[in-house]
Write an enzyme that holds these catalytic residues in place. Structure first.
Site, PDB file in Angstrom:
ATOM      1  N   GLU B  54     -10.699  21.141  44.332  1.00 32.49           N
ATOM      2  CA  GLU B  54      -9.854  21.065  43.140  1.00 32.49           C
ATOM      3  C   GLU B  54      -8.374  21.118  43.482  1.00 32.49           C
ATOM      4  O   GLU B  54      -7.542  20.501  42.814  1.00 32.49           O
ATOM      5  CB  GLU B  54     -10.203  22.191  42.167  1.00 32.49           C
ATOM      6  CG  GLU B  54     -11.585  22.078  41.540  1.00 32.49           C
ATOM      7  CD  GLU B  54     -12.711  22.413  42.509  1.00 32.49           C
ATOM      8  OE1 GLU B  54     -12.441  22.965  43.592  1.00 32.49           O
ATOM      9  OE2 GLU B  54     -13.879  22.105  42.189  1.00 32.49           O
ATOM     10  N   HIS B 123     -18.126  29.573  34.644  1.00 29.35           N
ATOM     11  CA  HIS B 123     -17.936  28.256  34.026  1.00 29.35           C
ATOM     12  C   HIS B 123     -17.243  28.358  32.676  1.00 29.35           C
ATOM     13  O   HIS B 123     -16.724  27.373  32.165  1.00 29.35           O
ATOM     14  CB  HIS B 123     -19.276  27.540  33.808  1.00 29.35           C
ATOM     15  CG  HIS B 123     -19.849  26.930  35.045  1.00 29.35           C
ATOM     16  ND1 HIS B 123     -20.358  27.681  36.067  1.00 29.35           N
ATOM     17  CD2 HIS B 123     -19.976  25.634  35.422  1.00 29.35           C
ATOM     18  CE1 HIS B 123     -20.791  26.875  37.030  1.00 29.35           C
ATOM     19  NE2 HIS B 123     -20.566  25.632  36.666  1.00 29.35           N
TER      20      HIS B 123
END
Ligand SMILES: Cc1ncc(C[n+]2csc(CCOP(=O)(O)OP(=O)(O)O)c2C)c(N)n1
Lengths: 334, 323
Positions: B54, B123
């Site tokens: 990321e 998440h």
């Protein structure tokens, strides 16, 4: 079908495609200007007129050697020791000093200080003081070169410390799979702030890691601008031919401390003495004098020119006004 | 009008903007695999899968944005933004300023979050206020397919880095989207329901919660106004102040935790600029200072529910009656 291609092993040509050897006298003068600029900064700081700063005294050769191998289309990203890269690219030392002193005529209007100078007109996209930030953005600059069909390549300067950051691996990996035209230049100056490289990495250098990521690499004497220049040209030729990134490791040494002022009490004296003996400026100068390519009179003329340049630069920065208070909140948003 | 889900609205906005502007591209983990239509229409150079990293995805977007492209990156789930924090906050958010305006960073970061899938705290973390607190970034968190489409288009055209948070629970929610949906300006709240007694300020899935609560309150004769912020920065201060000036009561409702959340900002804004209009204390209904649990009942308990909003509003009305 996808953009996710596996890399072919890049082959490095033994000779550059377009060899244009660096004029060694010009290289010497540029290195001397960089040295004088940083000494001026140290002096200004000592007199309370500029913030402390990271210098790259002793590392002038990779700056001059690599930047002189770039064309006007190429873009540069660099780290907290960027003065040499900027000056090698032709930055105005007056505007650089003005920036460091927080003045309006600095390249970034006084907002960057010494640690974040960018100069769009010179193709210097970033000085990152987040160690590794330059590695993280370089891939994007490489991507825009390829997608916008721009001819330039990207030169990304970083230290051996940055090579310990995960971004080093992420950046080289992505550049390899996306075929990005990036010349990674690791200036291995043996130090990572106050920690010696030998304390933080088992390997003896950085270049060895490139192969595992599918990136070709070379190691060069980072205290010899002519050797660096040749290696950079060879690497750039390989980048253009293979459309793949390349890692060049320049072995050099940070002759002063991490951040001025710094008494270097933590540095091994024998190591320092060893590297002082390899200071790139006297080294090249002696070589040129020995070869009869530089007379004492030439050297004196260069010294006088550099001194005059820095005097004019200091006067310019002194005369430049501070930004107005309204600048505090301008350019936060488009 | 067409009916489409939030997810389809995002794809539609991407397709339209990519058609309009050849410098728009999208990349991220699985983007080319999942957004097949985009890949087919725009090709592998503009729709890219990336390695699982990321930080470099966001850094690549920032570098590309600084040098002529308009990247959209999909970082999947909001907690993953932690791996890209440096590039988003220190680079994309700060480098325009540090460069004295020489470089700009037109990029969009997409991330999902919120209760609904029982995926747990790695998440699901409504961390949008971290970015609101970071200079140089804009943040949107819409609640309807039409807004997702319109705000996504604006975000792509904006010359600043914009984070678009998508509430997981809304992804498959259908809604009407005008065929010729124009870009919706950032920083404009939507008035979802007009009312005179109390202002409910919210965004994302809890806008629906507030609307349900408003219906229940109407049965009690309490007329609630519901404001959907849509954009958290810039914040539509005028819309909030205008409403509170009318109603004199404010309840802010969001799923993110309370401390230093968007609700704190809205409450402080009203205290500073509309104190004289207030007829009751400002209330916040938010998630707790806890990671989001996976267990379905606990996950639901994390999120303010309509009955809690009703009770909060009723307590404000009692307050006034008692006084
Ligand atoms: C992310 C981050 N961590 C730590 C620092 C503090 N710091 C500044 S320079 C530096 C050393 C970097 O070493 P290297 O990359 O080898 O470059 P050098 O300073 O030797 O030129 C450190 C640790 C920082 N600026 N950014």
């Amino acid at each position: 079908m996808t953009a996710f291609l596996s890399p072919d092993p890049a082959v490095l040509d033994p000779a550059p495609l377009d060899p244009a050897p660096l004029d060694p006298v010009a290289a010497l003068e540029r290195m001397m200007l960089i040295r004088a600029y940083e000494e001026t900064l140290i002096d200004l700081h000592g007199r309370g007129r500029a913030a402390g700063t990271c210098t790259a005294v002793g590392q002038e050769a990779p700056a001059v050697g690599v930047v002189s191998a770039l064309t006007a289309d190429d873009l540069i990203l660099t780290n907290h020791r960027s003065a040499g890269h900027l000056l090698a690219r032709g930055a105005d030392p007056g505007r650089m000093l003005a920036e460091v002193m927080g003045k309006r005529d600095g390249y970034c209007g006084g907002k960057s200080g010494s640690l974040h100078i960018s100069a769009k007109e010179l193709g210097v996209v970033l000085t990152s003081t987040i160690v590794g930030g330059e590695l993280a953005l370089a891939t994007g600059v490489g991507l825009s070169r390829t997608m916008l069909k721009q001819p330039g390549i990207v030169a990304c300067f970083f230290g051996d410390g940055a090579a310990c950051e995960g971004r080093f691996h992420e950046s080289l990996n992505l550049a390899a799979v996306w075929n990005l035209p990036i010349l990674y230049v690791c200036e291995n100056n043996q130090w990572q702030a106050f920690v010696h490289r030998q304390e933080t990495m088992a390997a003896d250098g950085i270049a060895g890691q490139a192969a595992a990521l599918g990136v070709a690499s070379a190691v060069v004497d980072g205290n010899d601008p002519l050797a660096v220049h040749d290696a950079a040209r060879t690497a750039i030729a390989a980048i253009r031919r293979t459309a793949k990134p390349f890692l060049l490791e320049a072995k050099t040494y940070r002759l002063r401390g991490h951040f001025e002022p710094d008494d270097q009490s933590y540095v091994d004296k024998a190591e320092l003495v060893h590297w002082r003996g390899r200071d790139p400026i006297p080294r090249l100068r002696d070589r040129l004098e020995r070869d009869g390519r530089l007379t004492a009179a030439d050297a004196a003329r260069i010294e006088a020119r550099v001194r005059a340049t820095m005097e004019a630069a200091t006067a310019f920065a002194d005369a430049s006004p501070y930004p107005g208070a309204d600048a505090l909140t301008t350019d936060v948003y488009a | 009008m067409t009916t489409m889900t939030v997810n389809d609205a995002i794809s539609a906005a991407l397709a339209e903007e990519m058609r309009r502007d050849p410098t728009v591209l999208i990349f991220g983990e699985g983007v080319a695999t999942k957004r097949r239509d985009l890949l087919e229409e725009f090709g592998a150079a503009r729709v890219r899968n990336t390695p699982l990293a990321e930080g470099i995805i966001a850094g690549t977007a920032a570098g590309a944005a600084a040098t002529g492209l308009r990247p959209v990156i999909d970082l999947l789930f909001a907690p993953f933004l932690c791996y890209a924090m440096d590039e988003i906050v220190n680079s994309a958010g700060k480098l325009r300023y540090l460069s004295g305006g020489q470089f700009q960073f037109p990029m969009v970061v997409l991330a999902m979050t919120g209760a609904g899938w029982g995926v747990g705290a790695q998440h699901n973390h409504n961390n949008e206020s971290w970015f609101v607190h970071s200079p140089g970034l804009k943040i949107v968190m819409p609640s309807t397919p039409a807004d997702f489409k319109g705000l996504m288009k604006t975000a792509i055209r904006d010359d600043n880095p914009v984070l678009v948070f998508a509430d997981i629970a809304l992804g498959y929610t259908p809604g009407e989207v005008p065929e010729d949906a124009e870009a919706i300006p950032l920083g404009k709240a939507a008035l979802r329901r007009e009312g005179t007694d109390v202002t409910l300020v919210s965004y994302a899935k809890t806008v629906g919660t507030c609307l349900q609560a408003a219906d229940a309150l109407a049965a009690d004769g309490i007329d609630a106004e519901v404001i959907d912020l849509r954009s958290l920065k810039p914040l539509d201060e005028a819309a909030i102040l205008r409403s509170v000036a009318k109603t004199g009561r404010l309840v802010v409702v969001h799923e993110a935790s309370r401390l230093c959340g968007v609700g704190a900002e809205v409450a402080a804004l009203v205290a500073e600029k509309a104190f004289a209009s207030l007829r009751a204390p400002v209330l916040r209904l938010t998630g707790p200072d806890a990671p989001a649990p996976a267990s379905f009942p606990l996950e639901q308990a994390f999120v303010p529910q309509p009955d809690a909003v009703v009770a909060a509003v009723q307590s404000l009305m009692l307050d006034v009656v008692a006084a």
